[in-house]
Design a protein around this motif. Structure first.
Motif, PDB file in Angstrom:
ATOM      1  N   LEU A 194       0.818  -1.207   0.000  1.00  0.00           N
ATOM      2  CA  LEU A 194       0.000   0.000   0.000  1.00  0.00           C
ATOM      3  C   LEU A 194       0.854   1.261   0.000  1.00  0.00           C
ATOM      4  CD1 LEU A 194      -2.803  -1.056   2.506  1.00  0.00           C
ATOM      5  CD2 LEU A 194      -2.957  -0.926   0.015  1.00  0.00           C
ATOM      6  N   GLN A 195       1.998   1.208   0.672  1.00  0.00           N
ATOM      7  CA  GLN A 195       2.894   2.356   0.698  1.00  0.00           C
ATOM      8  C   GLN A 195       3.529   2.612  -0.660  1.00  0.00           C
ATOM      9  OE1 GLN A 195       5.555   1.073   3.773  1.00  0.00           O
ATOM     10  NE2 GLN A 195       4.523   2.212   5.389  1.00  0.00           N
ATOM     11  N   GLU A 196       3.848   1.546  -1.382  1.00  0.00           N
ATOM     12  CA  GLU A 196       4.668   1.694  -2.572  1.00  0.00           C
ATOM     13  C   GLU A 196       3.905   1.621  -3.886  1.00  0.00           C
ATOM     14  OE1 GLU A 196       7.632   2.664  -2.140  1.00  0.00           O
ATOM     15  OE2 GLU A 196       7.589   2.327   0.033  1.00  0.00           O
ATOM     16  N   VAL A 197       2.652   1.172  -3.874  1.00  0.00           N
ATOM     17  CA  VAL A 197       1.930   0.966  -5.129  1.00  0.00           C
ATOM     18  C   VAL A 197       1.757   2.265  -5.905  1.00  0.00           C
ATOM     19  CG1 VAL A 197      -0.396   1.246  -4.166  1.00  0.00           C
ATOM     20  CG2 VAL A 197      -0.041  -0.240  -6.165  1.00  0.00           C
ATOM     21  N   PHE A 198       1.696   3.391  -5.202  1.00  0.00           N
ATOM     22  CA  PHE A 198       1.503   4.670  -5.871  1.00  0.00           C
ATOM     23  C   PHE A 198       2.779   5.167  -6.549  1.00  0.00           C
ATOM     24  CE2 PHE A 198      -1.523   4.569  -2.297  1.00  0.00           C
ATOM     25  CZ  PHE A 198      -2.697   4.636  -3.020  1.00  0.00           C
ATOM     26  N   PHE A 199       3.918   4.590  -6.192  1.00  0.00           N
ATOM     27  CA  PHE A 199       5.197   5.073  -6.714  1.00  0.00           C
ATOM     28  C   PHE A 199       5.798   4.163  -7.774  1.00  0.00           C
ATOM     29  CE2 PHE A 199       4.819   6.530  -2.279  1.00  0.00           C
ATOM     30  CZ  PHE A 199       4.828   7.899  -2.501  1.00  0.00           C
ATOM     31  N   HIS A 200       5.204   2.980  -7.980  1.00  0.00           N
ATOM     32  CA  HIS A 200       5.780   2.024  -8.918  1.00  0.00           C
ATOM     33  C   HIS A 200       4.694   1.534  -9.869  1.00  0.00           C
ATOM     34  CE1 HIS A 200       9.476   1.844  -6.538  1.00  0.00           C
ATOM     35  NE2 HIS A 200       8.704   1.777  -5.473  1.00  0.00           N
ATOM     36  N   GLU A 201       4.796   1.916 -11.127  1.00  0.00           N
ATOM     37  CA  GLU A 201       3.807   1.506 -12.117  1.00  0.00           C
ATOM     38  C   GLU A 201       3.766  -0.013 -12.254  1.00  0.00           C
ATOM     39  OE1 GLU A 201       0.998   0.975 -14.881  1.00  0.00           O
ATOM     40  OE2 GLU A 201       1.363   2.801 -13.701  1.00  0.00           O
ATOM     41  N   ARG A 258       1.201  -1.297  -9.862  1.00  0.00           N
ATOM     42  CA  ARG A 258      -0.165  -0.965 -10.279  1.00  0.00           C
ATOM     43  C   ARG A 258      -0.593  -1.824 -11.459  1.00  0.00           C
ATOM     44  NH1 ARG A 258       1.961   4.180  -9.505  1.00  0.00           N
ATOM     45  NH2 ARG A 258       2.003   4.662 -11.729  1.00  0.00           N
TER      46      ARG A 258
END
Length: 218
Positions: free
Chosen positions: A128-135, A138
């Motif tokens: 949850l912390q990193e999903v927004f920063f790594h395509e 996603r």
């Protein structure tokens, strides 16, 4: 680190022929704890090595970069387990259950996911912390959800709509409401505010009643 989580559980999410040495397991366990506590960007390989009780060079023998180590932890969890609310085995269980009514299905989903996140919340927190920063994360989430989740759960929703037990809304909308409500409780409970004095059974019941009846006083 949760005393329920173990690296052995993570290894079960990877291919069966993946093997780790004891040092490698210690590195991954230390990385999970530090990534979950501090976030990927703030963590250092030297700190991970120190916590694992190994030389920093040991990390780089297995993972060329810190990002490779992150991916080794999170990618198997996405592709084989979380996705982030729905999982292949979980979907099979839900669809095979003989749900006598809507309430039974909702309680089954909530309890099943409660136990899963309770056991695996360190890795889920990292995701949850990193999903927004790594395509890459996603993309994998979208792929698994679209291929293995949406259509199967839509069929369940349509089934209960046809029985007259569920509101007449587009199945996609109903699915979104169910997922966001249950995951809102679980993420708050285990990820965002884990130190609150939670009454888990009461909160689970409130969640079910909200899904069944909404906020309007009848």
């Amino acid at each position: 680190m949760s005393n329920q989580f173990s690296i052995e559980e993570l290894l079960k999410l990877t291919d069966e022929d993946v093997k780790m040495s004891e040092k490698q397991k210690k590195v991954v366990e230390a990385a999970i704890e530090i990534f979950a506590d501090k976030g990927f960007a703030a963590a250092s390989t030297s700190e991970i090595a120190k916590k694992a009780g190994v030389a920093e060079g040991t990390i780089f023998r297995h993972y060329q970069t810190k990002k490779d180590l992150l991916f080794a932890i999170v990618m198997p969890t996405i592709t084989k387990s979380i996705a982030p609310f729905l999982v292949r085995n979980f979907l099979q269980d839900v669809t095979k259950q003989n749900h006598q009514d809507l309430e039974h299905m909702l309680r089954y989903i909530l309890e099943n996911r409660y136990e899963f996140i309770k056991k695996n919340h360190p890795v889920i927190k990292i995701l949850l912390q990193e999903v927004f920063f790594h395509e890459e994360f996603r993309g994998e989430l979208r792929k698994v959800v679209e291929e293995h989740a949406v259509e199967k759960l839509k069929k369940l929703i349509i089934h209960f709509q046809e029985k007259g037990e569920m509101i007449d809304m587009p199945p996609e909308t109903v699915l979104r409401m169910i997922i966001t409500t249950i995951m809102g409780f679980l993420i708050g409970r285990f990820i965002i505010l884990p130190d609150l004095d939670w009454d888990d059974e009461a909160e689970k019941e409130y969640t079910i009643q909200f899904l069944l009846h909404g906020l309007m006083k009848k």
